[in-house]
Design a protein around this motif. Structure first.
Motif, short mmCIF file in Angstrom:
data_model
loop_
_atom_site.label_atom_id
_atom_site.label_comp_id
_atom_site.label_asym_id
_atom_site.label_seq_id
_atom_site.Cartn_x
_atom_site.Cartn_y
_atom_site.Cartn_z
N ALA A 186 29.73 13.97 1.78
CA ALA A 186 30.09 12.43 2.19
C ALA A 186 30.44 12.85 3.82
O ALA A 186 31.06 14.07 4.07
CB ALA A 186 30.56 11.63 1.30
N CYS A 187 30.51 11.66 4.32
CA CYS A 187 31.36 11.77 5.54
C CYS A 187 32.00 10.44 5.67
O CYS A 187 31.59 9.59 6.27
CB CYS A 187 30.44 11.72 6.71
N PRO A 188 33.16 10.31 4.90
CA PRO A 188 33.79 9.00 4.99
C PRO A 188 34.50 8.61 6.14
O PRO A 188 34.57 7.49 6.42
CB PRO A 188 34.89 9.37 3.78
N GLU A 189 35.11 9.54 6.86
CA GLU A 189 36.22 9.02 8.08
C GLU A 189 35.76 10.18 9.31
O GLU A 189 36.52 10.74 9.86
CB GLU A 189 37.46 9.42 7.76
N GLY A 190 34.35 10.34 9.55
CA GLY A 190 33.75 10.95 10.81
C GLY A 190 34.14 12.56 10.45
O GLY A 190 33.77 13.57 11.39
N GLN A 191 34.53 12.96 9.34
CA GLN A 191 34.40 14.42 9.00
C GLN A 191 33.92 14.60 7.62
O GLN A 191 34.15 13.92 6.60
CB GLN A 191 35.94 14.90 8.79
N ALA A 192 32.84 15.63 7.45
CA ALA A 192 31.99 15.98 6.45
C ALA A 192 32.81 16.50 5.34
O ALA A 192 33.70 17.37 5.73
CB ALA A 192 30.76 16.83 6.86
N ALA A 193 32.55 16.09 4.15
CA ALA A 193 33.37 16.65 3.05
C ALA A 193 32.49 17.10 1.87
O ALA A 193 31.50 16.17 1.46
CB ALA A 193 34.80 15.37 2.69
N LEU A 194 33.04 17.89 1.13
CA LEU A 194 32.25 18.21 -0.15
C LEU A 194 33.16 17.93 -1.36
O LEU A 194 34.40 18.42 -1.57
CB LEU A 194 32.02 19.71 0.01
N TYR A 195 32.65 17.23 -2.37
CA TYR A 195 33.17 16.84 -3.84
C TYR A 195 32.47 17.77 -4.80
O TYR A 195 31.38 17.35 -5.01
CB TYR A 195 33.00 15.43 -3.96
N PRO A 196 32.83 18.84 -5.37
CA PRO A 196 32.24 19.73 -6.32
C PRO A 196 32.05 18.99 -7.50
O PRO A 196 33.03 18.25 -7.90
CB PRO A 196 33.12 21.00 -6.30
N PRO A 197 31.12 19.39 -8.19
CA PRO A 197 31.01 18.91 -9.84
C PRO A 197 32.18 19.71 -10.63
O PRO A 197 32.81 20.47 -10.30
CB PRO A 197 29.74 19.20 -10.07
N PRO A 198 32.32 19.28 -11.90
CA PRO A 198 33.29 19.81 -12.52
C PRO A 198 32.92 21.36 -12.86
O PRO A 198 31.54 21.52 -12.87
CB PRO A 198 33.06 19.11 -14.14
N GLY A 199 33.76 22.17 -12.93
CA GLY A 199 33.26 23.85 -12.78
C GLY A 199 33.07 24.45 -11.35
O GLY A 199 33.16 25.40 -11.05
N GLY A 200 33.11 23.39 -10.37
CA GLY A 200 33.25 23.83 -9.05
C GLY A 200 31.63 24.39 -8.61
O GLY A 200 30.75 24.37 -9.25
#
Length: 368
Positions: free
Chosen positions: A318-332
């Motif tokens: 996602a890119c919530p505030e101008g910076q790309a972010a990764l949200y991993p699933p359970p287990g990483g």
């Protein structure tokens, strides 16, 4: 499965041990198995408590989230495992400034659709009751051109994002054909087309407007509403259409120049319809297959716009505030050879292993 010689650094010095590795599996889990077997044999790697494991081949550090076949490994050289000092922060990745592959794919697909339209239009050698005049014949031809280009471009875009391809093809025919017909028909209201110069200018203007409207309507379907990107799509389409009109009006073999004009139109509209959403995205996620250069139809690619997000294999980019972010699933997930279980910001380009699929994520931000 080939047998590799694994070289490890221990307190007793450098040792080599043979292990059978699977070229079609990621390197990281196989390294873990190798270390477990070595531990059972009483072999312990040299290093401090806070050091981290590194894998090397030919002196180059390896991305352990990738398969051996993707890394280009072979049993001709030993696989080196050694502990190294853990860095204070995750190493930043350099930004990948290459043009997104989807832009080239759209160009080729648009070219292909235009070439098909030219071949089909070649059988329309005479008017009939349906096409009652040369004006109607021109309108039918431009509708065919825009429709087939739109079908190819939107169908390819749907395949790249694992979307509804048949629906996209149908939408491409309607939107592409309507855009080309509206743009080309608009020149009918331009006065002064009776002279040769006026006729040529009207033709070029018709091609330009047809390209702009086709690219604009296709972009409206392929991406969410964004005025800047839609403006870019229209401008690229106008330029491509204008160039097509100039080529079409060149003296000489008319059949050849007509074919070239169709192909320039299709390639330019393909770039205009899909390009802005890709090159202005905050991040691009691409499936990393067995080869780094996938085919036109096998490419899987998702642009992430600012404020947008996509979910793949349990993870979310996602890119919530101008910076790309990764949200991993359970287990990483594995990011650049490091296991990550907490959300992180991304900069540059990274290999990400999620589930059974390897992805290549690149962002518009450079090194942090």
């Amino acid at each position: 499965m080939p047998s590799y010689m694994v070289e490890v650094s221990t307190e007793r010095g450098t040792e080599r041990h043979p292990f059978t590795l699977d070229d079609d599996r990621a390197l990281r889990p196989q390294v873990v198995q190798v270390l477990e077997e070595l531990r059972q044999r009483g072999v312990v790697l040299k290093g401090n408590r806070d050091d981290e494991l590194g894998a090397y081949w030919g002196g180059q550090q390896l991305d352990q989230s990738l398969r051996l076949s993707e890394l280009g490994l072979s049993p001709s050289r030993p696989l080196e495992l050694r502990m190294r000092v853990r860095e204070a922060a995750r190493p930043s990745a350099t930004i990948d400034r290459s043009l997104p592959r989807g832009v080239l794919a759209s160009l080729v697909l648009g070219y292909t659709g235009a070439l098909a339209a030219w071949l089909i239009s070649g059988v329309w050698t005479d008017t009939n009751s349906f096409v009652s005049s040369y004006l109607r014949l021109d309108q039918a031809t431009v509708f065919l051109l825009g429709g087939l280009v739109g079908a190819a471009v939107l169908g390819g875009a749907a395949l790249r994002t694992r979307g509804a391809a048949l629906l996209a093809v149908a939408a491409g025919v309607v939107l592409g054909g309507a855009g080309a017909l509206l743009g080309a028909s608009a020149v009918l209201f331009i006065p002064g087309a009776e002279t040769v110069r006026g006729f040529i200018l009207a033709r070029v203007a018709g091609w330009a407007l047809a390209g702009g409207m086709t690219s604009l309507l296709l972009a409206c379907y392929a991406t969410r509403f964004d005025l800047r990107r839609l403006a870019e799509s229209f401008v690229v389409g106008v330029l491509a259409g204008g160039m097509s009109g100039v080529v079409f009006a060149l003296p000489g073999p008319s059949e050849f120049w007509q074919a070239m004009a169709f192909c320039v139109f299709g390639a330019g509209v393909g770039v205009g319809a899909c390009g802005p959403a890709l090159w202005r995205s905050a991040a691009i996620v691409e499936v990393w297959g067995k080869t780094r250069v996938p085919g036109i139809l096998s490419l899987r690619e998702w642009p992430v716009a600012e404020g947008g997000a996509i979910a793949l294999d349990g993870m979310t980019v996602a890119c919530p505030e101008g910076q790309a972010a990764l949200y991993p699933p359970p287990g990483g997930v594995m990011v650049g050879g490091h296991k990550t279980e907490a959300p992180i910001f991304l900069s540059g380009a990274h290999g990400v292993a999620a589930g059974t699929t390897n992805y290549y994520v690149r962002t518009s931000q450079g090194d942090a």
